[in-house]
Design an enzyme around this catalytic site. Sequence first.
Site, PDB file in Angstrom:
ATOM      1  N   CYS A 189      15.169  55.885  33.591  1.00 24.37           N
ATOM      2  CA  CYS A 189      14.978  55.803  32.177  1.00 24.37           C
ATOM      3  C   CYS A 189      16.165  56.072  31.328  1.00 24.37           C
ATOM      4  CB  CYS A 189      13.728  55.990  31.742  1.00 24.37           C
ATOM      5  SG  CYS A 189      13.236  57.777  32.096  1.00 24.37           S
ATOM      6  N   ARG A 224      19.496  59.076  45.016  1.00 19.81           N
ATOM      7  CA  ARG A 224      19.764  60.665  45.081  1.00 19.81           C
ATOM      8  C   ARG A 224      19.954  61.116  46.558  1.00 19.81           C
ATOM      9  NH1 ARG A 224      13.722  61.789  41.919  1.00 19.81           N
ATOM     10  NH2 ARG A 224      14.075  60.480  40.151  1.00 19.81           N
ATOM     11  N   GLU A 240      19.529  63.159  49.165  1.00 19.61           N
ATOM     12  CA  GLU A 240      18.267  63.640  49.527  1.00 19.61           C
ATOM     13  C   GLU A 240      18.508  64.553  50.603  1.00 19.61           C
ATOM     14  OE1 GLU A 240      15.254  63.748  48.602  1.00 19.61           O
ATOM     15  OE2 GLU A 240      14.730  62.462  47.324  1.00 19.61           O
ATOM     16  N   ARG A 281      11.426  58.187  52.162  1.00 20.02           N
ATOM     17  CA  ARG A 281      12.315  59.070  51.632  1.00 20.02           C
ATOM     18  C   ARG A 281      13.795  58.741  51.930  1.00 20.02           C
ATOM     19  NH1 ARG A 281      12.455  65.333  51.636  1.00 20.02           N
ATOM     20  NH2 ARG A 281      10.553  64.950  50.405  1.00 20.02           N
ATOM     21  N   GLU A 312      10.531  50.764  36.508  1.00 21.19           N
ATOM     22  CA  GLU A 312      10.724  51.945  35.632  1.00 21.19           C
ATOM     23  C   GLU A 312      10.044  51.365  34.324  1.00 21.19           C
ATOM     24  OE1 GLU A 312      11.299  55.027  36.045  1.00 21.19           O
ATOM     25  OE2 GLU A 312      11.396  55.943  34.116  1.00 21.19           O
ATOM     26  N   ASP A 372       1.303  62.634  38.992  1.00 21.10           N
ATOM     27  CA  ASP A 372       1.425  61.948  40.136  1.00 21.10           C
ATOM     28  C   ASP A 372       0.520  61.454  41.060  1.00 21.10           C
ATOM     29  OD1 ASP A 372       4.175  62.832  40.381  1.00 21.10           O
ATOM     30  OD2 ASP A 372       3.987  64.320  42.006  1.00 21.10           O
ATOM     31  N   GLU A 395       3.763  61.134  47.491  1.00 21.83           N
ATOM     32  CA  GLU A 395       3.781  60.696  46.236  1.00 21.83           C
ATOM     33  C   GLU A 395       4.475  59.521  46.197  1.00 21.83           C
ATOM     34  OE1 GLU A 395       6.816  63.132  43.827  1.00 21.83           O
ATOM     35  OE2 GLU A 395       6.648  61.505  42.567  1.00 21.83           O
ATOM     36  N   ASN A 404       4.298  57.806  39.368  1.00 24.20           N
ATOM     37  CA  ASN A 404       4.217  58.968  38.381  1.00 24.20           C
ATOM     38  C   ASN A 404       3.887  58.389  37.251  1.00 24.20           C
ATOM     39  OD1 ASN A 404       6.716  58.531  37.514  1.00 24.20           O
ATOM     40  ND2 ASN A 404       7.413  60.454  38.361  1.00 24.20           N
ATOM     41  N   CYS A 449       7.013  57.881  30.386  1.00 23.75           N
ATOM     42  CA  CYS A 449       7.440  56.717  31.635  1.00 23.75           C
ATOM     43  C   CYS A 449       6.704  56.702  32.583  1.00 23.75           C
ATOM     44  CB  CYS A 449       8.934  56.832  31.631  1.00 23.75           C
ATOM     45  SG  CYS A 449       9.336  58.369  32.719  1.00 23.75           S
ATOM     46  N   ARG A 498       7.959  53.635  48.452  1.00 19.66           N
ATOM     47  CA  ARG A 498       6.799  54.380  48.723  1.00 19.66           C
ATOM     48  C   ARG A 498       5.453  53.452  48.606  1.00 19.66           C
ATOM     49  NH1 ARG A 498       7.918  60.090  46.960  1.00 19.66           N
ATOM     50  NH2 ARG A 498      10.077  60.491  47.942  1.00 19.66           N
TER      51      ARG A 498
HETATM   52  N1  SER Z   1      12.013  58.591  35.370  1.00 21.72           N
HETATM   53  C1  SER Z   1      10.983  59.188  35.910  1.00 21.72           C
HETATM   54  C2  SER Z   1      11.439  59.834  37.320  1.00 21.72           C
HETATM   55  O1  SER Z   1      12.532  60.013  37.615  1.00 21.72           O
HETATM   56  C3  SER Z   1       9.828  58.159  36.361  1.00 21.72           C
HETATM   57  O2  SER Z   1      10.445  57.216  37.529  1.00 21.72           O
HETATM   58  O3  SER Z   1      10.611  60.438  37.961  1.00 21.72           O
HETATM   59 ZN    ZN Z   2      11.578  57.632  33.320  1.00 21.47          ZN
END
Ligand code: SER
Ligand code: ZN
Length: 504
Positions: A311, A341, A343, A352, A360, A421, A434, A437, A463, A470
């Site tokens: 976001c 990411r 990880e 993962r 989003e 979550d 998870e 969220n 958001c 997942r």
């Molecule tokens: N922006 C939030 C997050 O990174 C929802 O995706 O967790």
């Molecule tokens: Zn977000």
Amino acid sequence: MLLRFTLSAALHFNKELPPEAAEAVQATVEKANATLFRRGVPAEADAAEIGRITGWQVEGSSLTLTLESGTYTRAHDALFRIRKPLAAALGRHRLGLRGIEVRDYRIDIAGEIPEKAVPNLPMIRRTTRDEAGVSLELAVDATDLENKIPDRLVRLIEEKIEGLKYGGKAEHWELIFESEKRSGGFVENPTEEMLARGWIKHAPARGQWIFAPPAVQLFRAFERIVVEEIIGPLGFAEMIFPKFVPWEVWKRSGHAKGVYPEIYYVSAPKTRDPAYWEDVGDYFKVTGEVPVEMIRDRLEGPIGGMCYAQCPPFWPFVQGETLATGSLPIRIFDRSGTSHRYESGGIHGIERVDEFHRIEILWLGTAEQAVGTAQELNQAYKRVFEEILELEWRSARVTPWFMAQEGLAGVAETENVGTTDYEAFLPYNETWLEFQNVSVAGNKYPKGFNVKVQSGEECWSGCSGIGLERWTAAFLAQKGFEVDAWPKRVRDLFGEPREIFHFL
Ligand code: SER
Ligand code: ZN
């Protein structure tokens, strides 16, 4: 924290200060100590806490000031406050201020300051400790002082002390809802089963998969459910957010405070002149190796990173704007690309990954609208997980993602601001995953990007990230691979698995 700020600065003038000028300095200093530096200071404040000039000295064309303060009108604020009256008083003697040179700047912090709470930064020349506390000698110039570097340093140390207190605590987690047990009897690891069926293959990069048609059929089935049951009925409109995020965005979103260990960094070529790059290509042609060091020398940046939270790169769209009342709440979503990411090491299942796919959902409005939208979403999700996907799941209030991503884990949310979550049970390893969220982020983003609402109330946002890998991991871990036994809606949207690859 008990603070002392001590500053010595030389003000350089265009010519030598005549003796009459010294009188003007004395008068200006006295007046500043008596009134100017007290401006804006609470009446009950201890006089020792308020900035004052404790000494001055003329040497040729320079006037050296020594300033001391506690927490009010800090030494550097006092310096810039007196600059104008001093320049005016000396201007009458045809003296022009040419520049300010910081000779010494010291911050003394009383008390037991843990070593880890003192940052290691180029603007700290030396740190000394004794039983009274810690002293920082700064390496700063006048611009640094105008930019309030000493105040930010002190705030950072306070934050670090807080962080160390929380450090030992587990992340916040508080159960809200738990569904009934719905184990279908399948107890295998869904990633291994998908691999065995050729639904996915490892891609060459870390934590990256190539998804074959059946896996994507499931992604798209989930996406349809999200669109038809959640996004559509609640009126969210689709946008496309950038997937490369420049520092500019992360400075405002707060990610610049702490996301560094997890970023995939992006650099740009210093030039796109083919001649500049020719030997790099030649090296590869001769050796079969890509000369990474040679490339590194020819890059600008990193200029930012790959999409991380999805976001933040939306926000420049509304930056500096005031949102018309009639347009609120604004409800949008993005599903235009991957998030990345770095990880923790090792190969994990599809739950993962370093590269993942997420829808989003984002909303803005007044506080009431932001909280209301989150509630509507939470209800919609509950219905989908209970009635359509028939999952064994639970939800919990957790450390808000926007705090965690700034490195502030352990900091609890307030009543209306925070993250919920959603977790699904994985029978194969009896853990909870998870898988999405929902958050209300309060005014954090509107403030960071300077967004207002017409009514003058605070602008709030929220958001919700729906992770397709997942959802897939959760669903397959519980429902297994007997498509005919899947909940009807998923089965219908999925159709027949298109297993089109047959390797010899
Ligand atoms: N922006 C939030 C997050 O990174 C929802 O995706 O967790
Ligand atoms: Zn977000």
